[in-house]
Design a protein around this motif. Structure first.
Motif, PDB file in Angstrom:
ATOM      1  N   VAL A  49      39.197  34.565  52.613  1.00  0.00           N
ATOM      2  CA  VAL A  49      39.764  35.600  51.748  1.00  0.00           C
ATOM      3  C   VAL A  49      40.445  36.655  52.605  1.00  0.00           C
ATOM      4  CG1 VAL A  49      39.237  37.422  50.100  1.00  0.00           C
ATOM      5  CG2 VAL A  49      38.114  35.206  49.908  1.00  0.00           C
ATOM      6  N   ALA A  50      41.632  37.078  52.189  1.00  0.00           N
ATOM      7  CA  ALA A  50      42.411  38.022  52.974  1.00  0.00           C
ATOM      8  C   ALA A  50      41.954  39.452  52.728  1.00  0.00           C
ATOM      9  CB  ALA A  50      43.890  37.891  52.621  1.00  0.00           C
ATOM     10  N   GLU A  51      41.779  40.209  53.807  1.00  0.00           N
ATOM     11  CA  GLU A  51      41.590  41.651  53.679  1.00  0.00           C
ATOM     12  C   GLU A  51      42.960  42.305  53.724  1.00  0.00           C
ATOM     13  OE1 GLU A  51      39.168  45.479  55.478  1.00  0.00           O
ATOM     14  OE2 GLU A  51      38.996  43.534  56.482  1.00  0.00           O
ATOM     15  N   VAL A  52      43.183  43.270  52.844  1.00  0.00           N
ATOM     16  CA  VAL A  52      44.482  43.928  52.716  1.00  0.00           C
ATOM     17  C   VAL A  52      44.319  45.422  52.898  1.00  0.00           C
ATOM     18  CG1 VAL A  52      45.537  42.141  51.283  1.00  0.00           C
ATOM     19  CG2 VAL A  52      44.186  43.926  50.210  1.00  0.00           C
ATOM     20  N   ALA A  53      45.454  46.126  52.959  1.00  0.00           N
ATOM     21  CA  ALA A  53      45.439  47.524  53.376  1.00  0.00           C
ATOM     22  C   ALA A  53      45.199  48.505  52.243  1.00  0.00           C
ATOM     23  CB  ALA A  53      46.762  47.860  54.067  1.00  0.00           C
ATOM     24  N   GLU A  54      45.358  48.072  50.993  1.00  0.00           N
ATOM     25  CA  GLU A  54      45.212  49.001  49.876  1.00  0.00           C
ATOM     26  C   GLU A  54      44.553  48.294  48.704  1.00  0.00           C
ATOM     27  OE1 GLU A  54      48.993  50.229  48.247  1.00  0.00           O
ATOM     28  OE2 GLU A  54      49.924  48.342  48.844  1.00  0.00           O
ATOM     29  N   PRO A  55      43.978  49.048  47.781  1.00  0.00           N
ATOM     30  CA  PRO A  55      43.331  48.405  46.634  1.00  0.00           C
ATOM     31  C   PRO A  55      44.320  47.587  45.819  1.00  0.00           C
ATOM     32  CG  PRO A  55      43.403  50.804  46.368  1.00  0.00           C
ATOM     33  CD  PRO A  55      43.855  50.510  47.740  1.00  0.00           C
ATOM     34  N   GLN A  56      43.897  46.384  45.450  1.00  0.00           N
ATOM     35  CA  GLN A  56      44.755  45.453  44.710  1.00  0.00           C
ATOM     36  C   GLN A  56      44.495  45.604  43.213  1.00  0.00           C
ATOM     37  OE1 GLN A  56      47.025  43.245  46.631  1.00  0.00           O
ATOM     38  NE2 GLN A  56      46.434  45.057  47.802  1.00  0.00           N
ATOM     39  N   LEU A  57      44.941  46.702  42.664  1.00  0.00           N
ATOM     40  CA  LEU A  57      44.620  47.043  41.285  1.00  0.00           C
ATOM     41  C   LEU A  57      45.361  46.136  40.302  1.00  0.00           C
ATOM     42  CD1 LEU A  57      44.650  50.935  41.544  1.00  0.00           C
ATOM     43  CD2 LEU A  57      42.702  49.379  41.697  1.00  0.00           C
ATOM     44  N   HIS A  58      44.600  45.601  39.356  1.00  0.00           N
ATOM     45  CA  HIS A  58      45.137  44.725  38.314  1.00  0.00           C
ATOM     46  C   HIS A  58      44.542  45.129  36.969  1.00  0.00           C
ATOM     47  CE1 HIS A  58      46.288  42.163  41.676  1.00  0.00           C
ATOM     48  NE2 HIS A  58      46.867  41.304  40.858  1.00  0.00           N
ATOM     49  N   LEU A  59      45.228  44.760  35.912  1.00  0.00           N
ATOM     50  CA  LEU A  59      44.656  44.783  34.574  1.00  0.00           C
ATOM     51  C   LEU A  59      44.418  43.349  34.132  1.00  0.00           C
ATOM     52  CD1 LEU A  59      46.782  47.482  32.676  1.00  0.00           C
ATOM     53  CD2 LEU A  59      44.646  47.793  33.952  1.00  0.00           C
ATOM     54  N   VAL A  60      43.277  43.115  33.510  1.00  0.00           N
ATOM     55  CA  VAL A  60      42.977  41.829  32.900  1.00  0.00           C
ATOM     56  C   VAL A  60      42.883  42.050  31.392  1.00  0.00           C
ATOM     57  CG1 VAL A  60      41.329  39.931  32.711  1.00  0.00           C
ATOM     58  CG2 VAL A  60      41.760  40.995  34.936  1.00  0.00           C
ATOM     59  N   ALA A  61      43.613  41.248  30.620  1.00  0.00           N
ATOM     60  CA  ALA A  61      43.613  41.376  29.159  1.00  0.00           C
ATOM     61  C   ALA A  61      43.151  40.067  28.534  1.00  0.00           C
ATOM     62  CB  ALA A  61      45.005  41.734  28.647  1.00  0.00           C
TER      63      ALA A  61
END
Length: 414
Positions: A49-61
């Motif tokens: 799993v990749a670590e990234v520099a900022e929060p990967q904010l998503h919406l799930v509907a």
């Protein structure tokens, strides 16, 4: 009472070698603040799993038929997910979405999450997937912890009285593994994680949740506390909150000696809170009852405060930032922002969702989530989610449309 348990899958957490960890985020607790002990064991990394520099904010509907989708809040990418059985409600720990229906809870892994390491955060991104279902009778109440790749998630099935802990590290491997299952008297109850064990409600002779039992990882009772009409729970950095008719119980510690501390409402209090909401991990939470106003519980100070509002409230959340913002969705369809200390109404939107608030059924599906900079609220009848900059005059930053209607929605990546 029958107890069945199996050994949880071993933690799939691999320590990630990082030359320098990120700095603390604004509004976050300073080093040394109370946090889950497991937060110190690693950085939440998982092989591949990749670590990234900022929060990967998503919406799930999730719509009424169970069709599900995601929207990347950073770049606008839309993703269709596998459908689930039509849920009555959903909840999330910031990574997983738990879709609760009459026959069980289906688990969607959004593939994005944040690891809270007390004085800094780590952010991860992988592919979304549907993990599977935890079977049970009746629409379950789901209680999550602060970390999505460690600890457990609690589920209580009211029709059967099954109280279940699901191992989060196994969910990271794409497997549902129950670490504990208790069979108790059927009632509208709660099974909430606490350390390696849990706090589970016990019903009185009338079938109403009236007592809390702290149990260890093997289901052995280690502490109890009265809690009349127990309803509503949330995990904070300080401890686990469970609402009672006369206040709340804050559960702390783990193992053989957890503490269940009662925090009573002030004298002459209004209707009790039955749901709680806050920015993830923060110590102050908003409790929603039935009157024009919101309860604020400071879990550090063990103190309640009443915030009156100009209109009845559909949803509320405490941001618990430096300015003490409290975001409220009112029954007239406005989103209002208050200052917790002064009780002042700082700003308000116009009425955003006339068709939604005109329908009692759809108004009951309105959900509010807050993070460090934005609030999100769904309008099921209008088919959109509003992104609101609560610290900037309740400005509507974006009106978002997902591939599937947002009858139910959650924010992940937090």
């Amino acid at each position: 009472m029958n107890i069945r348990f199996s050994q949880a899958a071993p933690a799939a957490l691999l320590a990630l070698a990082i030359a320098g960890c990120g700095s603390a985020t604004a509004g976050q607790d300073p080093p040394g603040s109370a946090a889950p002990e497991s937060a110190m064991a690693g950085h939440g990394s998982i092989a591949g799993v990749a670590e990234v520099a900022e929060p990967q904010l998503h919406l799930v509907a999730v719509d009424g038929a169970g069709k599900s989708s995601m929207l990347d809040l950073l770049d606008g990418t839309e993703t269709l997910l596998e459908p689930v059985a039509p849920p009555a409600r959903i909840s999330s720990d910031g990574r997983y979405v738990f879709a609760a229906g009459n026959t069980g809870v289906e688990v969607i892994d959004s593939g994005v999450w944040t690891w809270d390491h007390v004085d800094h955060f780590h952010y991860y991104r992988s592919e979304p997937t549907t993990v599977g279902m935890v079977s049970g009778a009746g629409v379950a109440t789901v209680a999550t912890g602060l970390l999505s790749t460690a600890g457990t998630t609690g589920m209580f099935f009211p029709s059967s009285g099954a109280a279940v802990l699901v191992d989060n590290s196994a969910l990271s491997d794409g497997t549902i593994s129950e670490s504990l299952r208790l069979d108790v008297q059927p009632h509208a109850g709660i099974m909430a994680p606490l350390g390696d064990g849990a706090v589970v409600t016990e019903a009185d002779a009338n079938g109403t949740a009236a007592r809390l039992r702290a149990v260890d990882a093997g289901g052995r009772e280690v502490a109890t506390a009265p809690c009349a009409a127990a309803a509503g729970t949330i995990a904070t950095r300080v401890g686990l909150v469970i609402g009672c008719a006369d206040g709340a119980v804050i559960a702390t510690g783990e193992g053989a000696s957890p503490a269940l501390e009662h925090v009573p409402y002030p004298e002459g209090a209004a209707a009790p809170a039955t749901t709680f909401n806050a920015r993830k991990g923060r110590p102050t939470v908003a409790g929603l009852g039935q009157d024009r106003g919101v309860w604020l519980l400071d879990t550090r100070q063990r103190q309640w405060d009443w915030l009156p509002t100009s209109t009845p409230v559909l949803a509320a959340a405490a941001v618990d930032d430096a300015d003490g913002h409290v975001v409220v969705v009112a029954t007239d369809g406005t989103v209002q922002v208050y200052a917790a200390e002064s009780k002042e109404l700082l700003s308000s939107t116009q009425a955003l969702m006339p068709a939604t608030v005109a329908s009692p059924e759809l108004a009951g599906k309105v959900t509010l989530t807050v993070d460090g900079g934005r609030a999100y609220v769904n309008a099921p009848a209008e088919g959109v989610v509003f992104e609101i900059a609560y610290a900037d005059g309740a400005r509507i930053a974006r009106t978002l449309t997902l591939p599937t209607g947002p009858l139910h929605f959650a924010e992940t990546g937090r």
